[in-house]
Write an enzyme that holds these catalytic residues in place. Structure first.
Site, PDB file in Angstrom:
ATOM      1  N   HIS A  19       0.723  -1.057   0.070  1.00 41.64           N
ATOM      2  CA  HIS A  19       0.280   0.085  -0.151  1.00 41.64           C
ATOM      3  C   HIS A  19       0.784   1.140   0.066  1.00 41.64           C
ATOM      4  O   HIS A  19       0.540   2.182  -0.758  1.00 41.64           O
ATOM      5  CB  HIS A  19      -0.825   0.226   1.181  1.00 41.64           C
ATOM      6  CG  HIS A  19      -2.095  -1.161   1.536  1.00 41.64           C
ATOM      7  ND1 HIS A  19      -2.015  -1.701   2.533  1.00 41.64           N
ATOM      8  CD2 HIS A  19      -2.896  -1.379   0.857  1.00 41.64           C
ATOM      9  CE1 HIS A  19      -2.891  -2.514   2.174  1.00 41.64           C
ATOM     10  NE2 HIS A  19      -3.527  -2.402   1.082  1.00 41.64           N
ATOM     11  N   LYS A  43     -16.125  -7.192   4.927  1.00 44.61           N
ATOM     12  CA  LYS A  43     -14.692  -8.150   4.754  1.00 44.61           C
ATOM     13  C   LYS A  43     -14.523  -8.168   6.331  1.00 44.61           C
ATOM     14  O   LYS A  43     -13.592  -9.190   6.521  1.00 44.61           O
ATOM     15  CB  LYS A  43     -13.662  -7.278   4.235  1.00 44.61           C
ATOM     16  CG  LYS A  43     -13.481  -7.557   2.919  1.00 44.61           C
ATOM     17  CD  LYS A  43     -11.872  -6.839   2.767  1.00 44.61           C
ATOM     18  CE  LYS A  43     -11.200  -7.125   1.391  1.00 44.61           C
ATOM     19  NZ  LYS A  43     -10.021  -6.682   0.904  1.00 44.61           N
ATOM     20  N   ARG A  99      -2.083  -6.303  -8.332  1.00 39.27           N
ATOM     21  CA  ARG A  99      -1.026  -7.311  -8.368  1.00 39.27           C
ATOM     22  C   ARG A  99      -1.357  -8.632  -9.267  1.00 39.27           C
ATOM     23  O   ARG A  99      -2.543  -8.897  -9.014  1.00 39.27           O
ATOM     24  CB  ARG A  99      -1.118  -8.241  -6.512  1.00 39.27           C
ATOM     25  CG  ARG A  99      -0.412  -7.088  -5.704  1.00 39.27           C
ATOM     26  CD  ARG A  99      -0.956  -7.481  -4.174  1.00 39.27           C
ATOM     27  NE  ARG A  99      -2.454  -7.293  -4.205  1.00 39.27           N
ATOM     28  CZ  ARG A  99      -3.252  -7.461  -3.145  1.00 39.27           C
ATOM     29  NH1 ARG A  99      -2.742  -7.941  -2.083  1.00 39.27           N
ATOM     30  NH2 ARG A  99      -4.506  -7.524  -3.158  1.00 39.27           N
ATOM     31  N   SER A 137      -2.509  -8.099   2.656  1.00 36.63           N
ATOM     32  CA  SER A 137      -2.761  -7.895   4.390  1.00 36.63           C
ATOM     33  C   SER A 137      -3.341  -9.183   4.742  1.00 36.63           C
ATOM     34  O   SER A 137      -3.067  -9.558   6.016  1.00 36.63           O
ATOM     35  CB  SER A 137      -4.124  -6.668   4.464  1.00 36.63           C
ATOM     36  OG  SER A 137      -3.463  -5.480   3.871  1.00 36.63           O
TER      37      SER A 137
HETATM   38  P1  ADP Z   1      -9.888  -3.574  -0.490  1.00 38.51           P
HETATM   39  O1  ADP Z   1     -10.496  -4.395   0.258  1.00 38.51           O
HETATM   40  O2  ADP Z   1     -10.356  -2.311  -1.156  1.00 38.51           O
HETATM   41  O3  ADP Z   1      -9.463  -4.386  -1.992  1.00 38.51           O
HETATM   42  P2  ADP Z   1      -7.036  -3.647   0.259  1.00 38.51           P
HETATM   43  O4  ADP Z   1      -6.418  -2.843   1.391  1.00 38.51           O
HETATM   44  O5  ADP Z   1      -6.908  -5.047   0.147  1.00 38.51           O
HETATM   45  O6  ADP Z   1      -8.647  -2.806   0.036  1.00 38.51           O
HETATM   46  O7  ADP Z   1      -6.202  -3.078  -0.991  1.00 38.51           O
HETATM   47  C1  ADP Z   1      -6.334  -1.860  -1.354  1.00 38.51           C
HETATM   48  C2  ADP Z   1      -5.499  -1.463  -2.780  1.00 38.51           C
HETATM   49  O8  ADP Z   1      -4.407  -1.723  -2.639  1.00 38.51           O
HETATM   50  C3  ADP Z   1      -6.234  -2.311  -3.908  1.00 38.51           C
HETATM   51  O9  ADP Z   1      -6.231  -1.811  -5.062  1.00 38.51           O
HETATM   52  C4  ADP Z   1      -5.084  -3.563  -3.852  1.00 38.51           C
HETATM   53  O10 ADP Z   1      -5.025  -4.210  -4.919  1.00 38.51           O
HETATM   54  C5  ADP Z   1      -3.942  -2.734  -3.389  1.00 38.51           C
HETATM   55  N1  ADP Z   1      -2.855  -3.670  -2.849  1.00 38.51           N
HETATM   56  C6  ADP Z   1      -2.818  -4.347  -1.973  1.00 38.51           C
HETATM   57  N2  ADP Z   1      -1.931  -4.734  -1.630  1.00 38.51           N
HETATM   58  C7  ADP Z   1      -0.946  -4.290  -2.611  1.00 38.51           C
HETATM   59  C8  ADP Z   1       0.573  -4.435  -2.962  1.00 38.51           C
HETATM   60  N3  ADP Z   1       1.336  -5.391  -2.282  1.00 38.51           N
HETATM   61  N4  ADP Z   1       0.923  -3.833  -4.261  1.00 38.51           N
HETATM   62  C9  ADP Z   1       0.279  -3.048  -4.717  1.00 38.51           C
HETATM   63  N5  ADP Z   1      -1.047  -2.825  -4.629  1.00 38.51           N
HETATM   64  C10 ADP Z   1      -1.699  -3.363  -3.571  1.00 38.51           C
END
Ligand code: ADP
Length: 172
Positions: A19, A43, A99, A137
């Site tokens: 992130h 979630k 990803r 995460s």
């Molecule tokens: P959501 O529940 O909205 O998917 P996340 O916190 O899981 O929330 O992810 C938020 C954004 O960050 C999403 O677009 C996800 O693809 C991106 N993201 C999560 N992990 C990574 C990573 N390791 N590298 C790049 N983008 C990421």
């Protein structure tokens, strides 16, 4: 000329280096980047929205201190529809990270739905950094649950919060 406000929404449960990489790279794509922490009760996040937002804020404070020349990145939390929040914030685009292949279908669907709900709002994507493309995460929480070392995936204060949370939940 209108300001280009970009929203980077997510659950951030918890914030990872993946992130953080997207926040750092997204900070200069428009005039203002807003990291939007979603309530996302669907979630069933491990951390409360207040905890998740505080962890993101602490990290963004450091990013802002490093990237002094740009407009500071803002952190806000929201519940409800992202498109409504985007309208409220006068955002022109949504930023998401991608990803490998796993994210594509979900992200493609979300972008299409949001476009239908709010025709002027574009979704743009940054490819995950090479070193972060497998960081999620979900896995970080699993590693912390078994007391594993999460220090290469999340900043120190997130790692501490994770270990505290795991202790709390196992005590209950
Ligand atoms: P959501 O529940 O909205 O998917 P996340 O916190 O899981 O929330 O992810 C938020 C954004 O960050 C999403 O677009 C996800 O693809 C991106 N993201 C999560 N992990 C990574 C990573 N390791 N590298 C790049 N983008 C990421």
């Amino acid at each position: 000329m209108s300001r280009k406000v970009i929203i980077y929404p997510g659950t951030f449960d918890p914030l990872t280096y993946g992130h953080i990489d997207i926040i750092e790279r997204g900070a200069n794509l428009g005039d203002q980047l807003i990291v939007a922490v979603s309530l996302n009760s669907g979630k069933q996040p491990l951390f409360t929205i207040e905890e998740r937002t505080a962890l993101v804020m602490a990290e963004v404070k450091q990013i802002n201190a490093k990237q002094k020349t740009t407009t500071p990145v803002l952190v806000k939390s929201f519940s409800g529809l992202l498109t409504d929040f985007a309208t409220e914030q006068r955002a022109t685009a949504i930023l998401r990270g991608l990803r490998a292949v796993a994210d594509f279908e979900y992200e493609f669907q979300m972008a299409s739905i949001n476009k239908r709900l709010h025709g002027e709002l574009e979704t743009m994507f940054l490819m995950a950094a090479e070193q972060q493309h497998f960081v999620a995460s979900r896995f970080v929480k699993e590693i912390a649950l078994f007391n594993g070392d999460v220090s290469s995936f999340v900043p120190a204060n997130v790692a501490d919060a994770l270990h505290r949370k795991m202790k709390e939940t196992s005590a209950n």
